[in-house]
Design a protein around this motif. Structure first.
Motif, short mmCIF file in Angstrom:
data_model
loop_
_atom_site.label_atom_id
_atom_site.label_comp_id
_atom_site.label_asym_id
_atom_site.label_seq_id
_atom_site.Cartn_x
_atom_site.Cartn_y
_atom_site.Cartn_z
N GLU A 98 -45.92 -36.37 17.00
CA GLU A 98 -44.86 -37.10 17.70
C GLU A 98 -43.57 -36.29 17.75
N SER A 99 -43.24 -35.65 16.65
CA SER A 99 -42.04 -34.82 16.61
C SER A 99 -42.14 -33.63 17.56
N LYS A 102 -41.58 -34.88 21.10
CA LYS A 102 -40.15 -35.10 21.37
C LYS A 102 -39.43 -33.77 21.56
N ASN A 105 -40.26 -32.34 24.98
CA ASN A 105 -39.53 -33.03 26.03
C ASN A 105 -38.07 -32.60 26.09
#
Length: 119
Positions: A98-99, A102, A105
Protein backbone atom coordinates in the motif's frame (compact mmCIF):
# COMPACT_ATOMS: atom_id res chain seq x y z
CA UNK A 1 24.49 -14.48 6.56
CA UNK A 2 20.84 -15.46 6.35
CA UNK A 3 18.93 -17.08 9.19
CA UNK A 4 18.82 -20.33 7.23
CA UNK A 5 22.58 -20.37 6.77
CA UNK A 6 23.06 -19.60 10.45
CA UNK A 7 20.77 -22.49 11.46
CA UNK A 8 22.53 -24.81 9.02
CA UNK A 9 25.92 -23.80 10.42
CA UNK A 10 24.82 -24.27 14.03
CA UNK A 11 23.30 -27.66 13.23
CA UNK A 12 26.20 -29.02 11.22
CA UNK A 13 28.76 -27.78 13.77
CA UNK A 14 26.99 -29.97 16.33
CA UNK A 15 26.68 -32.82 13.80
CA UNK A 16 22.92 -33.01 14.29
CA UNK A 17 20.36 -34.04 11.67
CA UNK A 18 17.32 -31.93 10.86
CA UNK A 19 15.07 -34.75 11.99
CA UNK A 20 16.63 -34.73 15.46
CA UNK A 21 16.20 -30.96 15.92
CA UNK A 22 12.62 -31.17 14.70
CA UNK A 23 11.90 -33.99 17.16
CA UNK A 24 13.56 -32.12 20.04
CA UNK A 25 11.68 -28.89 19.28
CA UNK A 26 8.41 -30.77 18.69
CA UNK A 27 7.97 -29.46 15.15
CA UNK A 28 7.87 -31.21 11.80
CA UNK A 29 11.09 -31.86 9.93
CA UNK A 30 9.69 -30.00 6.94
CA UNK A 31 9.10 -26.91 9.09
CA UNK A 32 12.70 -26.92 10.26
CA UNK A 33 13.86 -27.55 6.69
CA UNK A 34 11.85 -24.50 5.53
CA UNK A 35 13.61 -22.35 8.14
CA UNK A 36 17.00 -23.59 7.03
CA UNK A 37 16.14 -22.97 3.37
CA UNK A 38 14.74 -19.48 4.11
CA UNK A 39 11.29 -20.53 2.89
CA UNK A 40 9.67 -19.46 6.16
CA UNK A 41 10.63 -17.71 9.37
CA UNK A 42 10.19 -19.21 12.85
CA UNK A 43 7.70 -17.60 15.23
CA UNK A 44 9.07 -15.91 18.34
CA UNK A 45 8.49 -18.93 20.60
CA UNK A 46 10.40 -21.16 18.17
CA UNK A 47 13.24 -18.64 17.98
CA UNK A 48 13.54 -18.85 21.75
CA UNK A 49 13.56 -22.66 21.56
CA UNK A 50 16.24 -22.58 18.86
CA UNK A 51 18.42 -20.19 20.86
CA UNK A 52 18.12 -22.41 23.93
CA UNK A 53 18.75 -25.54 21.85
CA UNK A 54 21.95 -24.13 20.36
CA UNK A 55 22.90 -22.36 23.60
CA UNK A 56 23.11 -18.93 21.96
CA UNK A 57 21.51 -15.54 22.55
CA UNK A 58 18.20 -15.19 20.72
CA UNK A 59 19.47 -11.84 19.39
CA UNK A 60 21.97 -13.76 17.27
CA UNK A 61 19.01 -15.28 15.42
CA UNK A 62 16.79 -12.20 15.48
CA UNK A 63 19.34 -9.98 13.77
CA UNK A 64 19.06 -12.15 10.66
CA UNK A 65 15.28 -11.82 10.63
CA UNK A 66 15.26 -8.03 10.92
CA UNK A 67 16.93 -7.72 7.57
CA UNK A 68 14.58 -7.00 4.69
CA UNK A 69 14.84 -9.44 1.83
CA UNK A 70 13.78 -8.09 -1.53
CA UNK A 71 13.39 -10.40 -4.47
CA UNK A 72 13.12 -8.26 -7.59
CA UNK A 73 12.10 -9.99 -10.78
CA UNK A 74 9.11 -8.23 -12.33
CA UNK A 75 7.74 -7.23 -8.94
CA UNK A 76 9.30 -6.72 -5.54
CA UNK A 77 8.31 -8.80 -2.56
CA UNK A 78 9.43 -7.67 0.88
CA UNK A 79 9.46 -10.11 3.75
CA UNK A 80 9.50 -8.42 7.12
CA UNK A 81 9.25 -10.18 10.43
CA UNK A 82 10.00 -8.72 13.84
CA UNK A 83 9.34 -10.56 17.09
CA UNK A 84 8.26 -7.24 18.64
CA UNK A 85 5.82 -6.48 15.84
CA UNK A 86 2.11 -6.43 16.51
CA UNK A 87 1.36 -7.51 12.93
CA UNK A 88 2.30 -10.68 11.10
CA UNK A 89 4.42 -10.82 7.96
CA UNK A 90 1.39 -11.01 5.64
CA UNK A 91 -0.02 -7.81 7.12
CA UNK A 92 3.42 -6.20 6.84
CA UNK A 93 3.62 -7.11 3.15
CA UNK A 94 0.19 -5.58 2.55
CA UNK A 95 1.22 -2.37 4.33
CA UNK A 96 4.44 -2.18 2.31
CA UNK A 97 2.50 -2.72 -0.93
CA UNK A 98 0.00 0.00 0.00
CA UNK A 99 2.82 2.39 0.83
CA UNK A 100 4.57 1.64 -2.46
CA UNK A 101 1.32 2.27 -4.35
CA UNK A 102 0.89 5.66 -2.62
CA UNK A 103 4.50 6.55 -3.35
CA UNK A 104 4.11 5.57 -7.00
CA UNK A 105 0.98 7.73 -7.33
CA UNK A 106 2.76 10.72 -5.78
CA UNK A 107 5.73 10.24 -8.07
CA UNK A 108 3.48 10.04 -11.15
CA UNK A 109 1.75 13.30 -10.11
CA UNK A 110 5.15 14.90 -9.63
CA UNK A 111 6.26 13.83 -13.11
CA UNK A 112 3.01 15.08 -14.67
CA UNK A 113 3.40 18.46 -12.96
CA UNK A 114 7.00 18.84 -14.12
CA UNK A 115 6.14 17.80 -17.69
CA UNK A 116 3.40 20.44 -17.78
CA UNK A 117 5.82 23.10 -16.51
CA UNK A 118 8.41 22.28 -19.16
CA UNK A 119 5.92 22.73 -22.04
Amino acid sequence: MSLGKKLYELRTNKNIKQEQIAYDLEISQSTYCDWENNVSIPKRENLLKLAEYFNIDVKDLEEEIYKITINNKKSAIALVNSPNSKINSTEAIIKVAESLEKLTNLFEKYLEKNQNLSK
